[in-house]
Motif scaffolding. Structure first.
Motif, mmCIF file in Angstrom:
data_model
loop_
_atom_site.group_PDB
_atom_site.id
_atom_site.type_symbol
_atom_site.label_atom_id
_atom_site.label_comp_id
_atom_site.label_asym_id
_atom_site.label_seq_id
_atom_site.Cartn_x
_atom_site.Cartn_y
_atom_site.Cartn_z
ATOM 1 N N GLY A 40 -5.927 -5.649 -8.308
ATOM 2 C CA GLY A 40 -4.837 -6.050 -7.424
ATOM 3 C C GLY A 40 -4.032 -4.864 -6.920
ATOM 4 O O GLY A 40 -3.645 -4.807 -5.747
ATOM 5 N N LEU A 41 -3.770 -3.910 -7.807
ATOM 6 C CA LEU A 41 -3.026 -2.710 -7.418
ATOM 7 C C LEU A 41 -3.815 -1.887 -6.408
ATOM 8 O O LEU A 41 -3.248 -1.385 -5.424
ATOM 9 N N MET A 42 -5.117 -1.773 -6.615
ATOM 10 C CA MET A 42 -5.947 -1.043 -5.644
ATOM 11 C C MET A 42 -5.932 -1.732 -4.290
ATOM 12 O O MET A 42 -5.828 -1.069 -3.242
ATOM 13 N N GLY A 43 -6.011 -3.059 -4.270
ATOM 14 C CA GLY A 43 -5.947 -3.789 -3.001
ATOM 15 C C GLY A 43 -4.603 -3.625 -2.319
ATOM 16 O O GLY A 43 -4.525 -3.495 -1.096
ATOM 17 N N PHE A 44 -3.527 -3.623 -3.108
ATOM 18 C CA PHE A 44 -2.197 -3.440 -2.542
ATOM 19 C C PHE A 44 -2.061 -2.050 -1.932
ATOM 20 O O PHE A 44 -1.534 -1.894 -0.817
ATOM 21 N N ILE A 45 -2.532 -1.037 -2.637
ATOM 22 C CA ILE A 45 -2.446 0.332 -2.126
ATOM 23 C C ILE A 45 -3.266 0.478 -0.844
ATOM 24 O O ILE A 45 -2.814 1.097 0.132
ATOM 25 N N ILE A 46 -4.451 -0.093 -0.808
ATOM 26 C CA ILE A 46 -5.271 -0.036 0.402
ATOM 27 C C ILE A 46 -4.579 -0.774 1.547
ATOM 28 O O ILE A 46 -4.558 -0.302 2.687
ATOM 29 N N GLY A 47 -3.988 -1.932 1.268
ATOM 30 C CA GLY A 47 -3.289 -2.688 2.304
ATOM 31 C C GLY A 47 -2.088 -1.952 2.852
ATOM 32 O O GLY A 47 -1.857 -1.935 4.072
ATOM 33 N N VAL A 48 -1.304 -1.309 1.982
ATOM 34 C CA VAL A 48 -0.143 -0.546 2.434
ATOM 35 C C VAL A 48 -0.597 0.656 3.252
ATOM 36 O O VAL A 48 -0.009 0.975 4.292
#
Length: 56
Positions: A40-48
């Motif tokens: 989830g953190l990796m997806g959030f970082i990619i999205g930001v």
């Protein structure tokens, strides 16, 4: 792959299976939770990153 149809093949597996202890269960749950948070953190970082840097 040949799936056995007689119940004796399944009862043997069920006799060998055991429920995990509380320590074993909590350790598995902790590792699985950490993996979910990491993804989830990796997806959030990619999205930001995709939102901040246009064209990426």
């Amino acid at each position: 792959m040949d799936v056995p149809l007689e119940p004796s093949a399944y009862t043997r597996v069920l006799k060998l299976a055991s429920t995990p202890s509380w320590n074993e269960f909590s350790q598995i749950a902790l590792i699985a939770g950490a993996g979910i948070l990491l993804v989830g953190l990796m997806g959030f970082i990619i999205g930001v990153t995709m939102g901040i840097i246009p064209g990426v």
